[in-house]
Scaffold this motif. Structure first.
Motif, PDB file in Angstrom:
ATOM      1  N   MET A 113       0.822  -1.209   0.000  1.00 56.94           N
ATOM      2  CA  MET A 113       0.000   0.000   0.000  1.00 56.94           C
ATOM      3  C   MET A 113       0.859   1.263   0.000  1.00 56.94           C
ATOM      4  SD  MET A 113      -3.195  -0.982   2.525  1.00 56.94           S
ATOM      5  CE  MET A 113      -4.004   0.598   2.213  1.00 56.94           C
ATOM      6  N   THR A 166       2.492   1.895  -3.316  1.00 54.33           N
ATOM      7  CA  THR A 166       1.553   2.466  -4.285  1.00 54.33           C
ATOM      8  C   THR A 166       1.363   3.950  -4.055  1.00 54.33           C
ATOM      9  OG1 THR A 166       0.381   0.345  -4.385  1.00 54.33           O
ATOM     10  CG2 THR A 166      -0.778   2.277  -5.214  1.00 54.33           C
ATOM     11  N   TYR A 167       1.228   4.358  -2.793  1.00 50.56           N
ATOM     12  CA  TYR A 167       1.045   5.772  -2.486  1.00 50.56           C
ATOM     13  C   TYR A 167       2.300   6.582  -2.812  1.00 50.56           C
ATOM     14  CZ  TYR A 167      -2.995   4.051   0.120  1.00 50.56           C
ATOM     15  OH  TYR A 167      -4.175   3.443   0.472  1.00 50.56           O
ATOM     16  N   THR A 217      -3.464   3.219   5.548  1.00 47.16           N
ATOM     17  CA  THR A 217      -2.701   1.985   5.784  1.00 47.16           C
ATOM     18  C   THR A 217      -2.714   1.622   7.264  1.00 47.16           C
ATOM     19  OG1 THR A 217      -1.254   2.513   3.915  1.00 47.16           O
ATOM     20  CG2 THR A 217      -0.465   0.875   5.481  1.00 47.16           C
ATOM     21  N   LEU A 254      -7.557   5.518   0.594  1.00 43.41           N
ATOM     22  CA  LEU A 254      -7.649   4.437  -0.385  1.00 43.41           C
ATOM     23  C   LEU A 254      -7.805   4.965  -1.806  1.00 43.41           C
ATOM     24  CD1 LEU A 254      -9.939   1.918   1.543  1.00 43.41           C
ATOM     25  CD2 LEU A 254      -7.485   1.761   1.156  1.00 43.41           C
TER      26      LEU A 254
END
Length: 276
Positions: free
Chosen positions: A158, A161-162, A200, A270
Motif C-alpha cells: 500500500m 503504491t502511495y 494503511t 484508499l
C-alpha cells in the motif's frame, strides 16, 4: 468530456449500493439484535426480529464471567503495537522500492505478496517452536511481532503504491537543498503521503484487531485479546448464541466506532492518487 448520468441510472446505482450495503451489514445487525434476546429466543424458529423481550442479562453474565477490560486492553496493545512497528519498518522499505527502483523491485513485491497466500497453519509449528524457545508464548510482545510480520506485505504494498504517486522531482529538489535521507523521509515524503499512511494504519489496525488464528494458538490467558474472548463462549455443551452474540458485540464495538469516525480518512487514503 464528462459523461452524462441519467436520473434512472443514478437511481439504479443507488438502489444497488444500498442493497449490497444492507446485505453486508445484516450479520452485524443480527448479532447485535441476538445479544438482547434470551437463549430460547435466540434459537426460536421462525427467527424473532422485534417481537421479543429485550434484556441486558447476556451482557451482565458476560461481564461476570470474563474480564472484558483485560481482553480489550490486550487487543489495543497488540493491534496498536503491530501497526506502529509495521509502519516504522514499511516506510523505509516502500521508499527504497519506490524511489530507488531496480530490476528486482517487482519480483520482491510479488514475493512479499505471495507470503500472504501461504496457509497460516503451514508455519504454525516452526513459529510455535520459536515462541517456546524464546519464552514468548502467551506474551503480548510475541504477538505484536507475529502480527506485524503477517501484515507487513500489505503495508509495504500500500505504501509503495502511495509513494509512487509522489513526483520524484520533489525529493530531488529536497536533496539539492541539502536534505539528508532521514530528513527527506520525515519532512518531505511522509507529510505528502499522510492520507495514504493514515489509511494503511487504519486497515492494518483492523486486520490485527480481527486476527484470530494466531491469537488463539499463541495465547492462553495473559495476552489473550478479544478474539479469544469470543472463542471462550464456544463450549463442549454447545453454542450459547445469545451470550456469544453479546461477547461478539462487545468485541466489535470499539472497531466499529473507530471505523465510523475515520471513514472519511480511510476513503480519502484508499483513493489517494486515483485522480490526477
Amino acid at each position: 468530456m464528462s459523461r452524462t448520468v441519467t436520473k434512472q441510472r443514478k437511481m439504479i446505482t443507488t438502489a444497488a449500493a444500498w442493497t449490497i450495503g444492507l446485505i453486508i451489514f445484516f450479520p452485524i445487525y443480527w448479532t447485535i439484535l441476538t445479544s438482547f434476546k434470551t437463549e430460547a429466543q435466540a434459537i426460536n424458529d421462525p427467527p424473532l426480529f422485534f417481537a421479543f423481550d429485550w434484556t441486558l442479562e447476556n451482557y451482565a453474565l458476560v461481564q461476570e464471567r470474563s474480564d472484558y477490560m483485560k481482553f480489550l486492553w490486550n487487543s489495543v496493545i497488540i493491534a496498536g503495537g503491530s501497526t506502529i512497528l509495521g509502519i516504522l519498518v514499511a516506510i523505509p522499505a516502500a521508499w527504497s522500492m519506490a524511489f530507488v527502483p531496480s530490476k528486482r523491485t517487482k519480483d520482491v513485491l510479488l514475493w512479499m505478496l505471495s507470503t500472504k497466500m501461504l496457509p497460516a497453519v503451514g508455519v504454525l509449528y516452526p513459529i510455535s517452536l520459536i515462541f517456546v524457545q524464546f519464552d514468548l508464548l502467551d506474551t503480548r510482545g510475541g504477538l505484536v511481532v507475529v502480527l506485524m510480520l503477517i501484515n507487513l506485505p500489505i503495508i509495504v504494498w500500500m505504501l509503495y503504491t502511495y509513494f509512487k504517486e509522489i513526483p520524484g522531482e520533489i525529493l530531488e529538489a529536497a536533496r539539492m537543498d541539502g536534505a539528508t535521507l532521514k530528513e527527506e523521509i520525515l519532512y518531505v515524503l511522509t507529510p505528502m503521503a499522510i492520507p495514504g499512511i493514515a489509511s494503511t494504519i487504519l486497515l492494518n489496525f483492523i486486520l490485527a484487531w480481527n486476527e484470530a488464528f494466531w491469537t488463539l494458538n499463541l495465547t492462553a490467558a495473559n495476552a489473550a485479546p478479544l478474539t479469544a474472548f469470543i472463542a471462550s463462549y464456544s463450549s463442549p455443551e454447545g453454542l450459547f448464541f445469545a451470550k456469544l452474540s453479546a461477547a461478539s458485540t462487545m468485541a466489535i464495538t470499539p472497531i466499529l466506532i473507530l471505523g465510523w469516525f475515520s471513514q472519511k480518512q480511510l476513503v480519502r487514503g484508499l483513493t489517494f492518487g486515483a485522480v490526477k
